[in-house]
Design a protein around this motif. Structure first.
Motif, PDB file in Angstrom:
ATOM      1  N   GLY A 198      -4.089  -3.577  -3.211  1.00 43.97           N
ATOM      2  CA  GLY A 198      -3.127  -3.636  -2.116  1.00 43.97           C
ATOM      3  C   GLY A 198      -3.364  -4.762  -1.137  1.00 43.97           C
ATOM      4  O   GLY A 198      -2.425  -5.247  -0.502  1.00 43.97           O
ATOM      5  N   GLY A 199      -4.611  -5.228  -1.005  1.00 45.19           N
ATOM      6  CA  GLY A 199      -4.886  -6.325  -0.088  1.00 45.19           C
ATOM      7  C   GLY A 199      -4.501  -7.686  -0.635  1.00 45.19           C
ATOM      8  O   GLY A 199      -4.346  -8.643   0.123  1.00 45.19           O
ATOM      9  N   ASN A 200      -4.364  -7.782  -1.955  1.00 45.70           N
ATOM     10  CA  ASN A 200      -4.024  -9.059  -2.585  1.00 45.70           C
ATOM     11  C   ASN A 200      -2.566  -9.141  -3.015  1.00 45.70           C
ATOM     12  O   ASN A 200      -2.152 -10.138  -3.622  1.00 45.70           O
ATOM     13  N   LEU A 201      -1.802  -8.080  -2.759  1.00 46.10           N
ATOM     14  CA  LEU A 201      -0.381  -8.065  -3.093  1.00 46.10           C
ATOM     15  C   LEU A 201       0.414  -7.787  -1.823  1.00 46.10           C
ATOM     16  O   LEU A 201       0.123  -6.818  -1.108  1.00 46.10           O
ATOM     17  N   LEU A 202       1.394  -8.618  -1.553  1.00 44.49           N
ATOM     18  CA  LEU A 202       2.227  -8.434  -0.375  1.00 44.49           C
ATOM     19  C   LEU A 202       3.681  -8.201  -0.778  1.00 44.49           C
ATOM     20  O   LEU A 202       4.141  -8.722  -1.805  1.00 44.49           O
ATOM     21  N   LYS A 203       4.375  -7.454   0.065  1.00 44.28           N
ATOM     22  CA  LYS A 203       5.823  -7.330  -0.055  1.00 44.28           C
ATOM     23  C   LYS A 203       6.440  -8.500   0.701  1.00 44.28           C
ATOM     24  O   LYS A 203       6.277  -8.617   1.923  1.00 44.28           O
ATOM     25  N   ALA A 213       0.864  -1.178   0.000  1.00 43.20           N
ATOM     26  CA  ALA A 213       0.000   0.000   0.000  1.00 43.20           C
ATOM     27  C   ALA A 213       0.900   1.227   0.000  1.00 43.20           C
ATOM     28  O   ALA A 213       1.141   1.846   1.041  1.00 43.20           O
ATOM     29  N   PRO A 214       1.453   1.576  -1.167  1.00 38.26           N
ATOM     30  CA  PRO A 214       2.461   2.632  -1.240  1.00 38.26           C
ATOM     31  C   PRO A 214       1.950   3.974  -0.733  1.00 38.26           C
ATOM     32  O   PRO A 214       0.779   4.324  -0.893  1.00 38.26           O
ATOM     33  N   SER A 215       2.848   4.732  -0.123  1.00 38.72           N
ATOM     34  CA  SER A 215       2.591   6.109   0.282  1.00 38.72           C
ATOM     35  C   SER A 215       3.556   7.001  -0.491  1.00 38.72           C
ATOM     36  O   SER A 215       4.527   6.521  -1.087  1.00 38.72           O
TER      37      SER A 215
END
Length: 370
Positions: free
Chosen positions: A152-157, A117-119
């Protein structure tokens, strides 16, 4: 392990919602112009609702999601057929506990990671988002098997890895979750998208408009009627002015700047006037790229998604891995002068552009395309 259990009565509640949406769609389609009796909304609204609801019910069958997960891993995972086409360090797909899965229960490997969830100040996330865009383009224009819900909820770092030699290289794997929405993009659509990108960059709006039936977005009658096609071409050109900013004559940029959200907005405005069809791939795939572009622009407001799409499309056009007559015909047209004759200068311009974008020599580009 991670366990996903479907709530009781979920399918029944979804069926009620689907019935209400279909009723509303019928009302919208029945609206008429009081002056001439023509439909106010010519798009296939009921078809769009049916498409949305069918995808919804697919998501509720976890056996299908398990199958999608396996297919995705086979194609794009570390040992997948196309893993080398994804920027390093690549994608991570959780392993399934297949014997424990059922229609309402899904069990898979637990993967440690942080939500992507980039800022605005999270510059480290941009290479990961760009990796997601590259992977999505491979799915959309290459293989045709596409994860259509990469928010963002389906992609993780994934866990941090050792830094590579390149400063903009992602330092983590990109972890994909939730395979309920995996679409298949037909080959004719993939080819049409490649051609549309190439024609759009060269401002050939009549050629772009002529591809909309190949993209399964317009019924054939729109392109068969000369007056309607002329109006549609004009409207496509106006829409492009709102979404595209072309570089100045002395600018070194290869492609115009595209605001993808603005492009979708313009297409949405055209939909009611030209009986747009909404095939299975369109809404979900449009949302997929829109999500990723939004993430990238959060970190870098100047991010231009067309700078990622154009090199991929140009490579597919020149390499033509499916030996498509449509791509061959498009390449010929892009290399013709105003008289329809082969232009060495235009052909060289295409090859030079591919060389600059890929870092390869022009000779290598030519040999790869033969």
């Amino acid at each position: 392990v991670a366990v996903k259990v479907q709530r009781p009565l979920a399918r029944r509640l979804a069926a009620v919602d689907a019935a209400l949406l279909r009723s509303l769609a019928r009302v919208v389609e029945s609206l008429r112009n009081p002056l001439d009796g023509a439909r106010l909304v010519r798009a296939n609204v009921l078809g769009a609702v049916d498409e949305f609801c069918s995808r919804l019910f697919e998501e509720l069958d976890y056996r299908r999601e398990a199958s999608n997960c396996e297919t995705f891993a086979t194609l794009y995972g570390p040992d997948g057929s196309f893993s080398q086409d994804v920027p390093s360090p690549g994608l991570k797909i959780p392993e399934l506990e297949k014997d424990l899965c059922s229609r309402r229960v899904l069990v898979m490997e637990w993967v440690e990671g942080e939500r992507l969830a980039p800022s605005p100040d999270a510059t480290e996330d941009l290479p990961l988002v760009e990796m997601g865009i590259s992977a999505t383009l491979l799915q959309l224009l290459g293989t045709g098997v596409m994860h259509t819900d990469p928010h963002g909820g389906n992609l993780l770092k994934g866990p941090r890895m050792e830094a590579g030699s390149c400063a903009d290289r992602a330092l983590r794997q990109l972890v994909y979750l939730d395979f309920g929405l995996v679409a298949e993009v037909p080959l004719q659509v993939r080819e049409g998208l490649v051609c549309a990108v190439m024609f759009m960059v060269q401002k050939r709006w009549a050629d772009v408009a002529g591809l909309f039936n190949r993209l399964m977005l317009l019924p054939d009658w729109v392109l068969a009627d000369a007056d309607t096609l002329e109006n549609f071409t004009h409207d496509i050109q106006l829409a492009a002015k709102e979404a595209l900013q072309f570089p100045e004559a002395n600018d070194v940029k290869e492609v115009p700047s595209l605001r993808y959200a603005a492009l979708l907005e313009q297409l949405a405005l055209l939909a009611p006037r030209y009986e747009f069809q909404l095939p299975p791939y369109f809404l979900n795939n449009a949302r997929a790229l829109g999500c990723l572009e939004g993430m990238a622009r959060t970190v870098d407001p100047s991010f231009n998604i067309l700078e990622k799409v154009y090199p991929f499309a140009l490579d597919r056009l020149l390499s033509n891995p499916s030996n498509s007559h449509v791509l061959t015909s498009t390449l010929h047209r892009l290399c013709e002068d105003e008289m329809g004759r082969l232009s060495i200068a235009k052909a060289d311009e295409l090859v030079a552009s591919a060389a600059r974008l890929s870092g390869k020599r022009k000779r290598t580009i030519v040999m790869d395309s033969l």
